[in-house]
Design a protein around this motif. Structure first.
Motif, PDB file in Angstrom:
ATOM      1  N   ASN A 104       2.297  -3.741  13.986  1.00  0.00           N
ATOM      2  CA  ASN A 104       1.138  -4.621  13.956  1.00  0.00           C
ATOM      3  C   ASN A 104       1.045  -5.443  15.231  1.00  0.00           C
ATOM      4  O   ASN A 104       0.001  -5.572  15.817  1.00  0.00           O
ATOM      5  N   ALA A 105       2.133  -6.062  15.628  1.00  0.00           N
ATOM      6  CA  ALA A 105       2.066  -6.876  16.833  1.00  0.00           C
ATOM      7  C   ALA A 105       3.408  -6.877  17.508  1.00  0.00           C
ATOM      8  O   ALA A 105       4.213  -7.741  17.243  1.00  0.00           O
ATOM      9  N   PHE A 110       0.837  -1.198   0.000  1.00  0.00           N
ATOM     10  CA  PHE A 110       0.000   0.000   0.000  1.00  0.00           C
ATOM     11  C   PHE A 110       0.866   1.240   0.000  1.00  0.00           C
ATOM     12  O   PHE A 110       2.063   1.191   0.265  1.00  0.00           O
ATOM     13  N   LEU A 139      -4.155  -5.319   7.701  1.00  0.00           N
ATOM     14  CA  LEU A 139      -2.787  -5.655   8.116  1.00  0.00           C
ATOM     15  C   LEU A 139      -2.673  -5.702   9.630  1.00  0.00           C
ATOM     16  O   LEU A 139      -2.048  -6.592  10.206  1.00  0.00           O
ATOM     17  N   ALA A 140      -3.304  -4.723  10.287  1.00  0.00           N
ATOM     18  CA  ALA A 140      -3.237  -4.683  11.746  1.00  0.00           C
ATOM     19  C   ALA A 140      -3.907  -5.909  12.348  1.00  0.00           C
ATOM     20  O   ALA A 140      -3.424  -6.467  13.327  1.00  0.00           O
ATOM     21  N   ARG A 193      -4.871  -1.109   5.711  1.00  0.00           N
ATOM     22  CA  ARG A 193      -4.090  -1.003   6.949  1.00  0.00           C
ATOM     23  C   ARG A 193      -4.781  -1.707   8.096  1.00  0.00           C
ATOM     24  O   ARG A 193      -4.129  -2.306   8.937  1.00  0.00           O
ATOM     25  N   PRO A 246       1.007   4.816   1.822  1.00  0.00           N
ATOM     26  CA  PRO A 246       0.324   5.436   2.962  1.00  0.00           C
ATOM     27  C   PRO A 246      -0.222   6.816   2.692  1.00  0.00           C
ATOM     28  O   PRO A 246      -1.061   7.288   3.432  1.00  0.00           O
ATOM     29  N   THR A 299       6.294  -1.399  10.338  1.00  0.00           N
ATOM     30  CA  THR A 299       6.305  -0.958   8.948  1.00  0.00           C
ATOM     31  C   THR A 299       6.536   0.538   8.924  1.00  0.00           C
ATOM     32  O   THR A 299       5.732   1.303   9.457  1.00  0.00           O
ATOM     33  N   HIS A 311       5.273   4.319  -2.973  1.00  0.00           N
ATOM     34  CA  HIS A 311       4.809   5.700  -3.137  1.00  0.00           C
ATOM     35  C   HIS A 311       4.533   5.978  -4.605  1.00  0.00           C
ATOM     36  O   HIS A 311       4.905   7.012  -5.134  1.00  0.00           O
ATOM     37  N   SER A 349       4.859  -6.704   4.630  1.00  0.00           N
ATOM     38  CA  SER A 349       4.181  -5.470   4.232  1.00  0.00           C
ATOM     39  C   SER A 349       5.161  -4.584   3.491  1.00  0.00           C
ATOM     40  O   SER A 349       6.288  -4.388   3.922  1.00  0.00           O
ATOM     41  N   VAL A 391       5.746  -0.873   1.603  1.00  0.00           N
ATOM     42  CA  VAL A 391       5.227   0.492   1.533  1.00  0.00           C
ATOM     43  C   VAL A 391       5.806   1.151   0.288  1.00  0.00           C
ATOM     44  O   VAL A 391       7.011   1.211   0.126  1.00  0.00           O
ATOM     45  N   LEU A 408      -1.011   9.619   7.263  1.00  0.00           N
ATOM     46  CA  LEU A 408      -0.180   8.552   7.798  1.00  0.00           C
ATOM     47  C   LEU A 408      -0.724   8.006   9.103  1.00  0.00           C
ATOM     48  O   LEU A 408      -0.445   6.894   9.498  1.00  0.00           O
ATOM     49  N   GLN A 438       4.130   1.928  11.655  1.00  0.00           N
ATOM     50  CA  GLN A 438       2.966   1.162  12.098  1.00  0.00           C
ATOM     51  C   GLN A 438       3.461  -0.142  12.699  1.00  0.00           C
ATOM     52  O   GLN A 438       4.206  -0.878  12.058  1.00  0.00           O
ATOM     53  N   GLY A 478      -1.733  -9.098  11.308  1.00  0.00           N
ATOM     54  CA  GLY A 478      -0.380  -9.120  11.844  1.00  0.00           C
ATOM     55  C   GLY A 478      -0.329  -9.197  13.355  1.00  0.00           C
ATOM     56  O   GLY A 478       0.747  -9.207  13.923  1.00  0.00           O
ATOM     57  N   SER A 479      -1.477  -9.216  14.004  1.00  0.00           N
ATOM     58  CA  SER A 479      -1.467  -9.209  15.460  1.00  0.00           C
ATOM     59  C   SER A 479      -0.917 -10.521  16.000  1.00  0.00           C
ATOM     60  O   SER A 479      -0.958 -11.548  15.336  1.00  0.00           O
ATOM     61  N   VAL A 518       9.088   6.364   1.914  1.00  0.00           N
ATOM     62  CA  VAL A 518      10.080   5.340   2.259  1.00  0.00           C
ATOM     63  C   VAL A 518      11.273   5.412   1.312  1.00  0.00           C
ATOM     64  O   VAL A 518      12.432   5.330   1.731  1.00  0.00           O
ATOM     65  N   GLU A 519      10.970   5.613   0.019  1.00  0.00           N
ATOM     66  CA  GLU A 519      12.080   5.723  -0.949  1.00  0.00           C
ATOM     67  C   GLU A 519      12.956   6.921  -0.619  1.00  0.00           C
ATOM     68  O   GLU A 519      14.189   6.838  -0.684  1.00  0.00           O
TER      69      GLU A 519
END
Lengths: 108, 253
Positions: B99-100, A21, A35-36, A32, A23, B172, A58, A54, A56, B143, B97, A39-40, B185-186
């Motif tokens: 996630n866990a 994705f 994913l959350a 998202r 952002p 992430t 642009h 994941s 990211v 974001l 981000q 991914g938990s 990110v790039e």
């Protein structure tokens, strides 16, 4: 959202989940959230071999979730116009279907 | 009452009547779910709730009362002040981000980042969005969705941060604001590959003075060539004279 069904998400039949994705786009909320949820820790502990990757980017591309199952099947979900709940329920139904297929075969 | 009747009607033990009338069932409060009396069932069916028919679907338009309800509590004001100070002090603010991450993972990550002077901050998304909309960093707003963590530091140590994040797979990196510039990110990866300031300045200076140095070398080309030729001539002359002197000395001796 998916709080009532979170505990029953089993990833035994899943090999790899890759989520792409961007952002800064406005349509990535569902991806998202997916994913959350996936991914938990709880859900990932059901199958430690399953990778959750994941990426990211642009480049104004659409958010995509690519799931590879153990038997080679692929589930591609384009999250631009889907809600997180829809994606999760679709994914979960496939998982449970695969699981129930696998269990009777194993029992036999 | 039924018990007393039974006693009178059943003088012999072990005799049951043909028809049994249920004069009393269970009590009012039971452990099992008691079946409703038919009259109560009828009443409940008749008095069911019929919601009013909504012309507009509930999520279509934002309710005006919700906007009026958004008043900053003291806690949110404090958080916003903290955010403002953070943005002013720190040169680099990265949004990640997670996630866990367990508490253990978080602790290890915090420890590793602290060695490079990077702090890990948590802020509620609503407060952050509200703050960002008012400040110049409003483009960072998309974001802040989902479980986000802020990495703030005074010095933009991007390469160390990337290395630390590579070790934890569930974090992430979404984007960063370095020196008031929003980077993806790039952009962050490219920023980390840049050489240091001194090297860049040196390269710039050398590039600018290249032309002038070329001009000066061209101007000095002719006299330099002449002086080189003369020196060569002297060198040739002096071995000749030394070679002539040596055989003359040998002949003399």
């Amino acid at each position: 959202m998916a709080a009532s069904r979170k505990a029953s998400m089993v990833l035994k039949a899943v090999k790899k989940i890759s989520v792409h994705f961007c952002p800064f786009e406005s349509n990535v909320r569902s991806t998202r959230e997916f994913l959350a949820a996936v991914g938990s820790g709880k859900v990932r502990s059901t199958n430690i071999n399953c990778e959750v990757v994941s990426t990211v980017k642009h480049d104004n591309s659409e958010p995509v979730v690519d799931v590879t199952f153990v038997d080679g099947e692929r589930l591609v979900m384009k999250g631009a116009h889907l809600t997180g709940f829809e994606m999760l329920s679709a994914f979960q139904s496939r998982c449970t279907a695969k699981d129930t297929q696998g269990k009777p075969a194993a029992k036999k | 009452m039924a018990a007393t009747l039974c006693l009178k009607l059943l003088p012999k033990q072990g005799w049951l009547p043909l028809a049994q009338h249920v004069r009393h069932g269970s009590k009012a409060v039971t452990r099992h779910r008691k079946p409703m009396h038919i009259l109560k069932q009828k009443l409940m069916a008749v008095t069911e709730y019929i919601p009013p028919v909504r012309v507009i679907p509930p999520g279509a338009y934002e309710s005006q009362t919700k906007q009026a309800r958004e008043q900053d509590t003291a806690f949110t004001l404090l958080l916003k002040r903290n955010l403002k100070n953070l943005f002013q002090e720190s040169k680099m603010i990265a949004v990640v981000q997670n996630n866990a991450s367990t508490a253990e993972d978080m602790m290890i990550l915090k420890n590793r980042l602290h060695k490079h002077g990077i702090n890990v901050k948590f802020f509620p998304n609503q407060v952050a969005l509200h703050f960002l909309k008012g400040s110049i960093y409003s483009n960072m707003a998309p974001l802040f969705i989902g479980p986000t963590v802020l990495f703030v530091s005074k010095e933009p140590k991007v390469s160390e941060m990337l290395k630390t994040l590579r070790s934890s797979p569930q974090m992430t990196l979404l984007g960063a604001c370095i020196d008031n510039t929003l980077l993806s990110v790039e952009g962050i990866v490219n920023y980390s590959k840049l050489p240091t300031m001194a090297v860049v300045q040196g390269q710039l200076v050398s590039g600018l003075t290249m032309l002038t140095s070329h001009t000066s070398s061209m101007l000095q080309h002719h006299p330099a060539h002449l002086s080189a030729l003369l020196q060569q001539h002297i060198k040739q002359q002096s071995p000749d004279s030394s070679v002539e002197a040596a055989p003359a000395v040998e002949k003399a001796t």
